[in-house]
Design a protein around this motif. Sequence first.
Motif, PDB file in Angstrom:
ATOM      1  N   GLY A  97       0.844  -1.446   0.267  1.00 51.71           N
ATOM      2  CA  GLY A  97      -0.101   0.233  -0.091  1.00 51.71           C
ATOM      3  C   GLY A  97       0.703   1.464  -0.005  1.00 51.71           C
ATOM      4  O   GLY A  97       0.001   2.607  -0.060  1.00 51.71           O
ATOM      5  N   VAL A  98       1.900   0.879   0.362  1.00 50.78           N
ATOM      6  CA  VAL A  98       2.739   3.045   0.335  1.00 50.78           C
ATOM      7  C   VAL A  98       2.449   2.686  -0.647  1.00 50.78           C
ATOM      8  O   VAL A  98       2.985   4.265  -1.259  1.00 50.78           O
ATOM      9  N   TYR A  99       3.212   1.998  -1.585  1.00 49.04           N
ATOM     10  CA  TYR A  99       3.483   2.467  -3.018  1.00 49.04           C
ATOM     11  C   TYR A  99       2.312   2.819  -4.040  1.00 49.04           C
ATOM     12  O   TYR A  99       2.618   3.918  -4.032  1.00 49.04           O
ATOM     13  N   GLU A 100       1.376   1.829  -3.739  1.00 53.51           N
ATOM     14  CA  GLU A 100       0.211   2.643  -3.877  1.00 53.51           C
ATOM     15  C   GLU A 100      -0.802   4.449  -3.343  1.00 53.51           C
ATOM     16  O   GLU A 100      -0.771   5.237  -4.488  1.00 53.51           O
ATOM     17  N   ASN A 101       0.085   4.673  -2.158  1.00 53.74           N
ATOM     18  CA  ASN A 101      -0.503   6.005  -1.834  1.00 53.74           C
ATOM     19  C   ASN A 101       0.422   6.919  -1.994  1.00 53.74           C
ATOM     20  O   ASN A 101      -0.029   8.484  -1.863  1.00 53.74           O
ATOM     21  N   VAL A 102       1.898   6.048  -2.381  1.00 53.30           N
ATOM     22  CA  VAL A 102       2.472   7.139  -3.372  1.00 53.30           C
ATOM     23  C   VAL A 102       2.168   7.725  -4.471  1.00 53.30           C
ATOM     24  O   VAL A 102       2.813   8.832  -5.614  1.00 53.30           O
ATOM     25  N   GLY A 103       1.149   6.966  -4.528  1.00 52.19           N
ATOM     26  CA  GLY A 103       0.965   7.230  -6.743  1.00 52.19           C
ATOM     27  C   GLY A 103       1.789   6.336  -7.688  1.00 52.19           C
ATOM     28  O   GLY A 103       2.237   7.098  -8.964  1.00 52.19           O
ATOM     29  N   LEU A 104       2.958   5.687  -6.935  1.00 48.73           N
ATOM     30  CA  LEU A 104       3.456   4.983  -8.154  1.00 48.73           C
ATOM     31  C   LEU A 104       2.261   3.948  -8.471  1.00 48.73           C
ATOM     32  O   LEU A 104       2.088   2.619  -7.858  1.00 48.73           O
ATOM     33  N   ASP A 105       2.902   2.618  -9.166  1.00 43.94           N
ATOM     34  CA  ASP A 105       2.215   1.921 -10.133  1.00 43.94           C
ATOM     35  C   ASP A 105       2.635   0.705  -9.045  1.00 43.94           C
ATOM     36  O   ASP A 105       3.649   0.081  -8.813  1.00 43.94           O
ATOM     37  N   PRO A 106       2.528  -0.156  -8.191  1.00 45.60           N
ATOM     38  CA  PRO A 106       2.331  -0.801  -6.927  1.00 45.60           C
ATOM     39  C   PRO A 106       2.529  -2.584  -8.049  1.00 45.60           C
ATOM     40  O   PRO A 106       3.377  -2.573  -6.891  1.00 45.60           O
ATOM     41  N   LYS A 107       2.539  -2.651  -8.790  1.00 42.74           N
ATOM     42  CA  LYS A 107       2.822  -4.143  -9.760  1.00 42.74           C
ATOM     43  C   LYS A 107       4.327  -3.694  -9.828  1.00 42.74           C
ATOM     44  O   LYS A 107       5.156  -4.453 -10.061  1.00 42.74           O
ATOM     45  N   ARG A 108       4.690  -2.733 -10.870  1.00 43.46           N
ATOM     46  CA  ARG A 108       5.673  -2.450 -10.988  1.00 43.46           C
ATOM     47  C   ARG A 108       6.846  -2.238  -9.738  1.00 43.46           C
ATOM     48  O   ARG A 108       7.840  -2.536  -9.555  1.00 43.46           O
ATOM     49  N   ALA A 109       5.978  -1.050  -9.083  1.00 39.73           N
ATOM     50  CA  ALA A 109       6.999  -0.542  -8.300  1.00 39.73           C
ATOM     51  C   ALA A 109       7.887  -1.985  -6.564  1.00 39.73           C
ATOM     52  O   ALA A 109       8.540  -1.660  -6.447  1.00 39.73           O
ATOM     53  N   LYS A 110       6.148  -3.067  -7.303  1.00 39.93           N
ATOM     54  CA  LYS A 110       6.942  -3.537  -6.395  1.00 39.93           C
ATOM     55  C   LYS A 110       7.811  -4.716  -6.963  1.00 39.93           C
ATOM     56  O   LYS A 110       9.167  -5.993  -6.159  1.00 39.93           O
ATOM     57  N   ALA A 111       7.359  -5.515  -8.269  1.00 37.69           N
ATOM     58  CA  ALA A 111       8.619  -6.272  -9.024  1.00 37.69           C
ATOM     59  C   ALA A 111      10.069  -5.329  -9.090  1.00 37.69           C
ATOM     60  O   ALA A 111      10.899  -6.099  -8.711  1.00 37.69           O
ATOM     61  N   GLU A 112      10.384  -4.021  -8.315  1.00 40.41           N
ATOM     62  CA  GLU A 112      11.457  -3.465  -8.768  1.00 40.41           C
ATOM     63  C   GLU A 112      11.894  -3.695  -7.865  1.00 40.41           C
ATOM     64  O   GLU A 112      13.962  -3.859  -7.232  1.00 40.41           O
ATOM     65  N   ALA A 113      11.052  -2.913  -6.103  1.00 39.37           N
ATOM     66  CA  ALA A 113      11.325  -3.247  -5.331  1.00 39.37           C
ATOM     67  C   ALA A 113      12.492  -5.035  -4.697  1.00 39.37           C
ATOM     68  O   ALA A 113      13.379  -5.520  -4.558  1.00 39.37           O
ATOM     69  N   LYS A 114      11.350  -5.261  -5.578  1.00 43.11           N
ATOM     70  CA  LYS A 114      11.549  -7.722  -5.102  1.00 43.11           C
ATOM     71  C   LYS A 114      12.838  -7.828  -5.409  1.00 43.11           C
ATOM     72  O   LYS A 114      14.222  -8.920  -5.516  1.00 43.11           O
ATOM     73  N   ARG A 115      14.005  -6.748  -7.041  1.00 42.37           N
ATOM     74  CA  ARG A 115      14.755  -7.162  -7.778  1.00 42.37           C
ATOM     75  C   ARG A 115      15.902  -6.135  -7.160  1.00 42.37           C
ATOM     76  O   ARG A 115      16.541  -6.525  -7.923  1.00 42.37           O
TER      77      ARG A 115
END
Length: 298
Positions: A241-259
């Motif tokens: 939810g952090v990424y969503e609340n900042v206005g980022l694409d949560p799917k992309r943000a989570k994928a980049e964070a994971k890598r």
Amino acid sequence: MKTPVEVSDREETASRLLESSARKSYDPMVEVDWEAPIPADKFGLTPEWSTLYGTALWDEMTDEKKVELTKHEAASIASVGLWFEILLMQMLLKDIYGQDKHSRHVQFALTEVADECRHSVMFARAGERLGMPSYGPHPVIHKFGRIFGSTYRGANAYAGVMAAEEILDMMQRDFMKDERVQPLTRTVSKIHVLEEARHIRFAREEVARRLESAGWFRLQYERISTAASVYIIMKSLVRKGVYENVGLDPKRAKAEAKRNRHYKDTVRTSGSKLMQFLDSVGLVGGPTKHIYKRVNLL
């Protein structure tokens, strides 16, 4: 061959920690300036600790967006810390329930509960002051916490507590020294680091003491339960939810964070002291190595 962990007499350790508490303890309601303005250009945490630092997405973000992201990440981390502080208090109180209340060991445990109660209020107030959502672990993990708090006993309880505190400690030591970070985050981090040093010492010795005579089956159980605690904590620190609340694409943000190689290396380097201790008392081995690798601690 494991390196033996030096363990003092339980009452001697508790007496020294009680004396330290008397000399240097903090009241966050007094020590923190809760009315101070929140600078718009200060990060919520050291940017190098952001889950997206070093990624292509981070490079695309404006400075304002980076600041906002780190404020939400700091609030998410603090909320998980608050959740675990409450579990810690439950476990400590249950552990000492039937023990001699005149002992210094029990008296320090009660002192630690008082510290953790203040820390919980401090984390809650910090998130509120930063204007952040009330994050916390995933609802399923939150429910699991009720079981965790009532069933963990002995070394695994203290090891889980110590691991959670050391994970926060390794981040906050950087936050409190970084002038790019919000003054509120720095002050909260400093108070937590200074007081948790006593708690970590108390827990480390208790873990080593309770494992001294552990047989093979007991050790395997302690290993798995401790590794499970660490895994849950690490995976819960920054909610999607952090990424969503900042206005980022949560799917992309989570994928980049994971890598994110930078974040993985930062966690591995900063967590080396914790892993060295766990290994020295026999809590790293077998399938638990895979668990620790999954959260970048090995």
